[in-house]
Design an enzyme around this catalytic site. Structure first.
Site, PDB file in Angstrom:
ATOM      1  N   SER A 109      58.426  14.079 -32.352  1.00  8.63           N
ATOM      2  CA  SER A 109      59.120  15.141 -31.637  1.00  8.63           C
ATOM      3  C   SER A 109      60.544  15.264 -32.162  1.00  8.63           C
ATOM      4  CB  SER A 109      59.154  14.836 -30.138  1.00  8.63           C
ATOM      5  OG  SER A 109      60.190  13.923 -29.814  1.00  8.63           O
ATOM      6  N   ASP A 110      61.183  16.391 -31.901  1.00  9.58           N
ATOM      7  CA  ASP A 110      62.624  16.455 -32.099  1.00  9.58           C
ATOM      8  C   ASP A 110      63.287  15.832 -30.869  1.00  9.58           C
ATOM      9  OD1 ASP A 110      65.127  16.998 -33.169  1.00  9.58           O
ATOM     10  OD2 ASP A 110      64.592  19.028 -33.776  1.00  9.58           O
ATOM     11  N   TRP A 111      64.599  15.690 -30.917  1.00  6.74           N
ATOM     12  CA  TRP A 111      65.342  14.957 -29.886  1.00  6.74           C
ATOM     13  C   TRP A 111      65.037  15.517 -28.487  1.00  6.74           C
ATOM     14  CZ3 TRP A 111      69.199  11.064 -30.560  1.00  6.74           C
ATOM     15  CH2 TRP A 111      69.858  10.691 -29.379  1.00  6.74           C
TER      16      TRP A 111
END
Length: 776
Positions: free
Chosen positions: A318-320
């Site tokens: 995932s991204d942040w």
């Protein structure tokens, strides 16, 4: 259909096209197998099981998987942030240490330094039950200690070897400091210079992005089969952001994307397919929604396309906090629902937020998470750790850790920066400047500024300042008298220093005006509604022009800028981007002719912000621009087209490119499907008095298609070095992937249709040299 051309749908191409074609066509996804409830793509797809995938470590992975508890499996899918050095929010150090000891942590980001990573690694390897090593990740975007030009600048080189060299240097520096994994390359094609992250991207063209994506992955990882990853000079790459992040509405970061299937597959997906073909280890999901479904919950893109059609063996991160943010999007009811949807859609590792770690066991027990899917995700993570050699050598060599840019790395950064600079304008042969120039004034807010490294400059950006333009000029011509006056700030309204700047210009033989945008206003969370020079910098340029003395403008920045208000007054303009640690020397190399510039624009420069989006690969419309007809597509108050087109760039010499010649002017679709192709040849000549490089560019137009095609599509380029009077043939190979396109079928269908293809070759996207290819 009209008599000009009858089109017939010929073929849906699956798998890989023949060698020699410019790109590959992705396989068609098999029918989905629905196994879980949910909205917006919350469906598990049929992905090849780990047991069916051959590989050197699959037996060890299966054995280890069989010994793991549910909590240990979920732990492998969690990445925590150390110290909060990047991204929003604070660090998670205490949790990371505790979970490393308990064997419930898969990865940590933002921790680097051999001693520091080894200390945490020992907790995982020596104190946890199974001793599974941690994977340390960091944003190594365009350098670790040695900062290279920003990715957009690298794309301006039209030389993929530039990206590979950056990646090789950065990987060696990072790996020696305990980093195993970078969140690069970023390959989001975009038509939005307002979007700050264009600085990290390869620009507006998918083919250019493909070539740079593959080169960057290879530079980081080595061979596509992953066999080079154990090398202490290599790190795992991450293709981001999957997918269509560059289509953010209004150019506002993190924003909505609404895109047709055809545009998704023809514009946004090709660079990711190229990265997968190059063996990229991981892929990162993007922050945006795609047609109403967050990318982190989009099973169509993450599973149907990436894992099933492309048979991607790595893992998706995932991204942040991107999983948690699905609740804010309005797609998930709560954190548990977000975990369920993201996991089912194809996310394998969660960055920063902890929804899967917190709720996974309960969801699994309730049958809302699939056990086989859990094992698949853990297998993908373990596979990368084995390929990196972490089970055999989990620790960095503290005695061998790189602590500063080497002389060789600096030399590489300088040469690379020189290859990225674009000569936008050069009236009256103002450039190159004479090396016997007796006096030079350097004015402008970036003349003596170290702010040349750009967004995401890495650890070296703060620790090792860039060489300034003033220092570069002084070193290049030590016999000259070089003065410096800032004149104005990079932002603000104070014009009191302009008088001193113009006095310096009057007293000097020539003036170099260095203006632009600070690094802080490009990159992530740095969208701009006004792309003119900040503050009163344009006023400074006009004031210097009014002195009547010779001058040149060096433009610093992370995106295409609007230059119309001062461009006419400037006899010569060099786009230097954010050129990195050796930027000042590289700019001086170009100003004084030690390097003949050959950079080309990877994104169009607009005339005004109100013109956006403006890009070369647009559709024709039913009423294309006609200056003599009001009822056509245009603005009443603005000239048609960009200020500078895609592919534009000048040289200190001149070139001629003759008309393209085809090896055959007709070919059947059947031959193309079987791997056949057409050679396109041109001869390029250096007609000037200096050695130089020309970037020969090949474009195609499909004027009649079942899905309307862009007026031009880049399908080949070659950067050619020639001595004065030297000529050389340049050959391109066109195959099915070049003349075909993806339709709007949701399952994905790549077609080649009968009809004429216009082939253009020249020095930019307005190339006029033309040949006609007929597909029968």
């Amino acid at each position: 259909m009209d008599g000009m051309r009858r089109r017939t749908l010929l073929a849906a191409i699956g798998g890989t096209v023949a060698a020699g074609s410019a790109t590959e066509a992705a396989a068609t996804a098999p029918p989905a197998r629905a196994t879980a409830r949910g909205a917006g793509g919350d469906m598990a797809r049929q992905v090849r099981p780990a047991a069916d995938r051959p590989g050197p470590h699959e037996r060890q992975i299966r054995e280890l998987l069989g010994r793991m508890t549910v909590e240990e499996k979920l732990g492998q899918l969690q990445q925590l942030s150390w110290n909060g050095e990047t991204g929003p929010g604070g660090g998670q150090n205490d949790i990371a240490e505790r979970d490393a000891r308990a064997g419930r942590l898969g990865s940590v980001l933002n921790l680097y330094g051999a001693a520091r990573t080894n200390a945490l690694q020992r907790l995982a390897v020596e104190e946890s039950r199974l001793g599974i090593p941690l994977l340390f990740g960091l944003d190594v975007i365009h350098g670790f200690w040695t900062t290279f030009p920003i990715p957009l600048a690298q794309a301006a080189s039209f030389d993929p070897a530039v990206a590979a060299r950056d990646a090789e240097v950065a990987s060696a520096e990072a790996r020696s400091n305990g980093v195993h994994w970078t969140f690069a390359p970023m390959m989001d094609v975009t038509h939005e210079p307002r979007w700050g992250r264009i600085a990290e991207s390869p620009g507006e063209d998918p083919y250019l992005a493909e070539r740079f994506a593959a080169a960057k992955v290879t530079g980081h990882q080595g061979r596509p089969d992953g066999s080079d990853l154990p090398d202490r000079r290599r790190i795992a790459a991450c293709a981001k952001h999957f997918v269509a992040y560059g289509g953010a509405e209004g150019g506002r970061d993190y924003n909505t994307v609404d895109v047709s299937e055809a545009r998704l597959r023809n514009l946004y997906l090709p660079p990711f397919k190229a990265a997968v073909a190059a063996g990229v280890a991981t892929v990162m999901a993007s922050f945006n929604t795609i047609n109403g479904v967050p990318a982190h919950a989009n099973a169509h893109t993450l599973t149907d396309v990436l894992k099933t059609a492309w048979d991607f063996p790595g893992f998706v991160v995932s991204d942040w906090a991107g999983v948690q943010e699905m609740t804010v999007h309005g797609h998930a009811a709560d954190a548990a629902d977000a975990a369920r949807q993201a996991f089912a859609a194809g996310v394998d590792m969660e960055m920063a937020s902890t929804t899967l770690r917190d709720h996974g066991a309960r969801l699994l027990a309730a049958g809302e998470l699939d056990g086989d899917r859990l094992d698949d995700a853990v297998t993908r993570v373990l596979r990368i750790k084995y390929r990196l050699g972490l089970f055999d050598r989990p620790y960095a060599d503290e005695d061998a850790a790189s602590t500063a840019p080497s002389r060789q790395a600096r030399a590489a950064a300088r040469e690379t920066a020189g290859r990225t600079l674009v000569l936008l304008k050069n009236e009256r042969q103002t450039l190159p400047l004479r090396r016997d120039t007796p006096s030079i004034a350097v004015v402008g807010p970036f003349g003596d500024s170290t702010d040349l490294q750009g967004t995401w400059a890495g650890p070296g950006g703060a620790k090792f300042p860039a060489t300034t333009v003033l220092a570069g000029i002084t070193a290049a011509i030590p016999s000259a008298r070089v003065s410096h006056v800032r004149g104005v700030a990079a932002d603000g309204t104070d014009t009191s220093g302009i008088a001193a700047a113009t006095a310096a210009a009057r007293a000097a033989a020539v003036t170099v005006v260095v203006v632009g945008e600070p690094s802080a206003i490009s990159g992530e969370a740095a969208s701009r509604s006004d792309l003119r020079l900040p503050g009163v910098q344009a006023q400074l340029i006009r004031a210097v022009a009014e002195t009547g003395k010779p001058f040149v403008v060096v433009l610093i920045g992370g995106r295409p800028l609007v230059v119309a208000e001062w461009l006419r007054a400037a006899p010569a303009v060099v786009m230097a981007w954010h050129p990195g640690i050796e930027g000042g020397h590289a700019i001086a190399d170009v100003l004084f002719g030690a390097v003949n510039p050959a950079g080309r624009l990877p994104a169009s420069f607009p005339r005004a912000v109100g013109q956006l989006p403006i890009h070369y690969n647009h559709e024709n419309t039913g009423r294309p621009y006609d200056p003599d007809n009001k009822y056509t597509s245009k603005y009443l108050d603005l000239a048609d087209g960009p200020q500078f087109p895609f592919g534009h760039g000048l040289s200190y010499t001149t070139f001629e490119i003759d008309a393209p010649r085809l090896s055959t002017d007709r070919i059947s679709a059947d031959d193309l499907r079987a791997g056949g192709g057409v050679d396109v040849t041109v001869t390029v000549r250096n007609t000037g008095g200096r050695p130089g490089e020309e970037v020969v560019q090949l474009y195609l137009r499909d004027p009649v298609a079942s899905v309307v095609q862009p007026v031009r599509r880049l399908r080949g380029f070659a950067r050619i070095a020639l001595r004065p009077a030297e000529s050389r043939p340049v050959r391109f190979r066109l195959g099915a992937a070049d003349v075909g396109f993806w339709t709007n079928d949701s399952a994905g269908r790549f077609v080649v249709e009968k009809g004429d293809i216009e082939v253009y070759v020249g020095a930019d996207s307005t190339a006029s040299g033309k040949a006609l290819l007929r597909i029968t």
